[in-house]
Design a protein around this motif. Structure first.
Motif, PDB file in Angstrom:
ATOM      1  N   VAL A   1       0.872  -1.183   0.000  1.00 13.98           N
ATOM      2  CA  VAL A   1       0.000   0.000   0.000  1.00 13.98           C
ATOM      3  C   VAL A   1       0.907   1.231   0.000  1.00 13.98           C
ATOM      4  N   GLU A   2       0.308   2.400  -0.222  1.00 12.23           N
ATOM      5  CA  GLU A   2       1.115   3.620  -0.243  1.00 12.23           C
ATOM      6  C   GLU A   2       0.735   4.510   0.941  1.00 12.23           C
ATOM      7  N   LEU A   3       1.748   5.004   1.635  1.00 10.23           N
ATOM      8  CA  LEU A   3       1.512   5.933   2.735  1.00 10.23           C
ATOM      9  C   LEU A   3       1.966   7.328   2.327  1.00 10.23           C
ATOM     10  N   ALA A   4       0.999   8.216   2.184  1.00  6.03           N
ATOM     11  CA  ALA A   4       1.266   9.573   1.714  1.00  6.03           C
ATOM     12  C   ALA A   4       0.920  10.561   2.818  1.00  6.03           C
ATOM     13  N   ALA A   5       1.224  11.839   2.551  1.00  7.60           N
ATOM     14  CA  ALA A   5       0.998  12.864   3.573  1.00  7.60           C
ATOM     15  C   ALA A   5       0.039  13.944   3.092  1.00  7.60           C
ATOM     16  N   ASN A   6      -0.640  14.559   4.040  1.00 10.97           N
ATOM     17  CA  ASN A   6      -1.445  15.745   3.770  1.00 10.97           C
ATOM     18  C   ASN A   6      -0.577  16.970   4.036  1.00 10.97           C
ATOM     19  N   ILE A   7      -0.576  17.917   3.097  1.00  8.64           N
ATOM     20  CA  ILE A   7       0.211  19.140   3.308  1.00  8.64           C
ATOM     21  C   ILE A   7      -0.625  20.385   3.005  1.00  8.64           C
ATOM     22  N   GLY A   8      -0.137  21.529   3.496  1.00  8.26           N
ATOM     23  CA  GLY A   8      -0.796  22.796   3.221  1.00  8.26           C
ATOM     24  C   GLY A   8       0.090  23.791   2.482  1.00  8.26           C
ATOM     25  N   THR A   9       1.418  23.615   2.603  1.00  8.40           N
ATOM     26  CA  THR A   9       2.353  24.538   1.942  1.00  8.40           C
ATOM     27  C   THR A   9       3.616  23.779   1.498  1.00  8.40           C
ATOM     28  N   PRO A  10       4.383  24.369   0.581  1.00  9.01           N
ATOM     29  CA  PRO A  10       5.632  23.725   0.129  1.00  9.01           C
ATOM     30  C   PRO A  10       6.603  23.465   1.286  1.00  9.01           C
ATOM     31  N   GLU A  11       6.531  24.281   2.335  1.00  8.69           N
ATOM     32  CA  GLU A  11       7.445  24.107   3.477  1.00  8.69           C
ATOM     33  C   GLU A  11       7.184  22.792   4.213  1.00  8.69           C
ATOM     34  N   ASP A  12       5.998  22.218   4.010  1.00  6.92           N
ATOM     35  CA  ASP A  12       5.674  20.961   4.701  1.00  6.92           C
ATOM     36  C   ASP A  12       6.424  19.755   4.122  1.00  6.92           C
TER      37      ASP A  12
ATOM     38  N   SER B   1       7.565  23.935  -6.628  1.00  6.84           N
ATOM     39  CA  SER B   1       8.407  23.627  -5.480  1.00  6.84           C
ATOM     40  C   SER B   1       8.016  22.284  -4.853  1.00  6.84           C
ATOM     41  N   VAL B   2       6.717  22.076  -4.667  1.00  5.55           N
ATOM     42  CA  VAL B   2       6.251  20.811  -4.082  1.00  5.55           C
ATOM     43  C   VAL B   2       6.628  19.637  -4.988  1.00  5.55           C
ATOM     44  N   LEU B   3       6.361  19.773  -6.284  1.00  4.93           N
ATOM     45  CA  LEU B   3       6.628  18.674  -7.226  1.00  4.93           C
ATOM     46  C   LEU B   3       8.119  18.364  -7.303  1.00  4.93           C
ATOM     47  N   GLU B   4       8.954  19.398  -7.366  1.00  6.67           N
ATOM     48  CA  GLU B   4      10.391  19.169  -7.468  1.00  6.67           C
ATOM     49  C   GLU B   4      10.947  18.494  -6.219  1.00  6.67           C
ATOM     50  N   GLN B   5      10.492  18.965  -5.060  1.00  5.71           N
ATOM     51  CA  GLN B   5      10.984  18.363  -3.818  1.00  5.71           C
ATOM     52  C   GLN B   5      10.594  16.891  -3.710  1.00  5.71           C
ATOM     53  N   MET B   6       9.444  16.534  -4.285  1.00  8.67           N
ATOM     54  CA  MET B   6       8.979  15.147  -4.187  1.00  8.67           C
ATOM     55  C   MET B   6       9.571  14.257  -5.276  1.00  8.67           C
ATOM     56  N   GLY B   7      10.265  14.831  -6.249  1.00  9.16           N
ATOM     57  CA  GLY B   7      10.884  14.015  -7.304  1.00  9.16           C
ATOM     58  C   GLY B   7       9.849  13.244  -8.093  1.00  9.16           C
ATOM     59  N   ASP B   8      10.048  11.903  -8.222  1.00  4.36           N
ATOM     60  CA  ASP B   8       9.068  11.153  -9.008  1.00  4.36           C
ATOM     61  C   ASP B   8       7.915  10.610  -8.158  1.00  4.36           C
ATOM     62  N   LYS B   9       7.883  10.980  -6.881  1.00  7.26           N
ATOM     63  CA  LYS B   9       6.785  10.517  -6.017  1.00  7.26           C
ATOM     64  C   LYS B   9       5.493  11.267  -6.363  1.00  7.26           C
ATOM     65  N   PRO B  10       4.347  10.577  -6.267  1.00  9.93           N
ATOM     66  CA  PRO B  10       3.080  11.212  -6.644  1.00  9.93           C
ATOM     67  C   PRO B  10       2.676  12.359  -5.715  1.00  9.93           C
ATOM     68  N   VAL B  11       2.110  13.392  -6.316  1.00  8.74           N
ATOM     69  CA  VAL B  11       1.609  14.547  -5.566  1.00  8.74           C
ATOM     70  C   VAL B  11       0.168  14.825  -6.015  1.00  8.74           C
ATOM     71  N   VAL B  12      -0.778  14.635  -5.105  1.00 12.66           N
ATOM     72  CA  VAL B  12      -2.178  14.897  -5.428  1.00 12.66           C
ATOM     73  C   VAL B  12      -2.533  16.305  -4.947  1.00 12.66           C
TER      74      VAL B  12
ATOM     75  N   LEU C   1      -0.997  23.005 -14.602  1.00 14.32           N
ATOM     76  CA  LEU C   1      -0.558  22.404 -15.866  1.00 14.32           C
ATOM     77  C   LEU C   1       0.883  22.799 -16.187  1.00 14.32           C
ATOM     78  N   ARG C   2       1.203  24.069 -15.984  1.00 14.43           N
ATOM     79  CA  ARG C   2       2.567  24.516 -16.246  1.00 14.43           C
ATOM     80  C   ARG C   2       3.560  23.834 -15.315  1.00 14.43           C
ATOM     81  N   ALA C   3       3.144  23.616 -14.068  1.00 15.25           N
ATOM     82  CA  ALA C   3       4.052  22.988 -13.091  1.00 15.25           C
ATOM     83  C   ALA C   3       4.190  21.482 -13.322  1.00 15.25           C
ATOM     84  N   SER C   4       3.253  20.910 -14.083  1.00 13.95           N
ATOM     85  CA  SER C   4       3.174  19.444 -14.194  1.00 13.95           C
ATOM     86  C   SER C   4       4.439  18.790 -14.740  1.00 13.95           C
ATOM     87  N   VAL C   5       5.253  19.533 -15.488  1.00 13.37           N
ATOM     88  CA  VAL C   5       6.467  18.935 -16.063  1.00 13.37           C
ATOM     89  C   VAL C   5       7.565  18.748 -15.008  1.00 13.37           C
ATOM     90  N   HIS C   6       7.341  19.264 -13.799  1.00 12.22           N
ATOM     91  CA  HIS C   6       8.380  19.196 -12.760  1.00 12.22           C
ATOM     92  C   HIS C   6       8.221  18.032 -11.794  1.00 12.22           C
TER      93      HIS C   6
END
Ligand code: PEP
Ligand code: MG
Length: 322
Positions: A21-32, A71-82, A130-135
């Motif tokens: 299973v996958e364990l993900a996190a809830n966040i509110g800002t990129p600093e999280d 920022s959120v997408l880059e920090q997470m690398g290839d991990k999924p971000v919903v 959409l613009r951020a999606s490539v990161h």
């Protein structure tokens, strides 16, 4: 105990019988994100974007939003971000929008209802996403979906903005999954119909419980009715998971219930794919799950789903997982 958690920090999440299973996190800002990675998060299951819009006097610009999402997408690398699109209104006020006071804000003009009527605000957010999606590995979900028309309308606007950007030669990812939050009973009940059209579901139990039990999640006087293990809730959750899996789609949960040690075995038994919780709950949950057998928990499913009360279900699960 801390030692055991630390060992699992960079490991995927498996049950005792080797089901993942996958364990993900809830966040509110990129600093999280730092906290998410430090606690072994395998993804972001819910990025509440309303914080970008709150605590200021103007709407965030497309570029401001792009920076945050990138920022959120880059920090997470290839991990999924919903990323959840704007869920404003109801209890979450924006003073600069001057929305009229409502008698029942939780049943009122909020979230996707607001976005579909304020299309310019919605389109700006979708363009930034959409613009951020490539990161990174972006997935988008719409909050408070009550009807299939709302989903279709929101998805059409998303596709329209995607096409517009491509015409402008702006690069966008071609692999963005588009899903919905299941937090309104009408949607949980008709999950079968939704499952044919969405890419994924994320169950928002904070709201799903209040709407199913007709008990305001902020009202102490009726908090005794706020019952995550109530058979009505568990049968709705089960319905959503069965409907999704029938169509080969995945189901997450991003309400508080997903990180609750009593709910976790129940949800594993029901076949939940992704659990999204506060970052600090991830390592305890991974440890707990590594000691649970999914097959065994699934064999209890029919029994607990037909029980009469939350109390009975809680006692049953506690006994079985001792
Ligand atoms: C939910 O309703 O379960 C949810 C995750 O959304 P929020 O708590 O932001 O309403
Ligand atoms: Mg909600």
């Amino acid at each position: 105990q801390k030692d055991e958690w630390a060992k699992l920090k960079n490991e995927p999440t498996f049950t005792k019988d080797k089901e993942q299973v996958e364990l993900a996190a809830n966040i509110g800002t990129p600093e999280d994100i730092e906290g998410v990675l430090n606690n072994g998060g395998e993804g972001v299951g819910l990025y509440r974007t309303e914080f970008l819009y709150m605590g200021k006097n103007v709407l965030p610009t497309e570029d401001e939003q792009y920076d945050a999402y990138k920022s959120v997408l880059e920090q997470m690398g290839d991990k999924p971000v919903v990323v959840r699109t704007l869920d404003i209104g109801g209890d979450k006020e924006l003073n600069y929008l001057d929305l009229p006071k409502e008698l029942n804000p939780f049943l009122g003009f909020r979230a996707i209802r607001f976005c579909l009527e304020n299309e310019d605000i919605f389109r700006t957010q979708l363009r930034a996403l959409l613009r951020a999606s490539v990161h990174g590995n972006l997935k988008i979900m719409f909050p408070m979906i009550a009807t299939l028309e709302e989903f279709r309308q929101a998805k059409a606007i998303f596709l329209d903005e995607k096409e517009a950007l491509q015409k402008e030669d702006v690069k966008v990812s071609d692999h963005i999954e588009v899903g919905i939050m299941v937090e309104i009973p009408s949607t949980a009940v008709t999950a079968k119909q939704f499952a044919k059209e969405v890419d994924f579901f994320s169950i928002g139990t904070n709201d799903l419980i209040q709407y199913t039990m007709a008990a305001d999640r902020m009202n102490e006087r009726v908090s005794y009715l706020y019952q995550p293990y109530h058979p009505a809730i568990l049968n709705l959750v089960n319905n959503v998971i069965e409907a999704a899996h029938h169509e080969g789609k995945w189901v997450g949960m991003c309400g508080e219930m997903a990180g609750d040690p009593i709910a976790i075995p129940i949800l594993l038994g029901l076949g939940l794919d992704e659990f999204s919780m506060s970052a600090t709950s991830i390592l305890p949950a991974r440890t707990q799950i590594s000691n649970l057998s999914k097959e065994k928990l699934a064999s209890y499913k029919d029994t607990f789903l037909s029980m009469g009360t939350a109390e009975e279900i809680e006692a049953f699960i506690k006994e079985k997982t001792e």
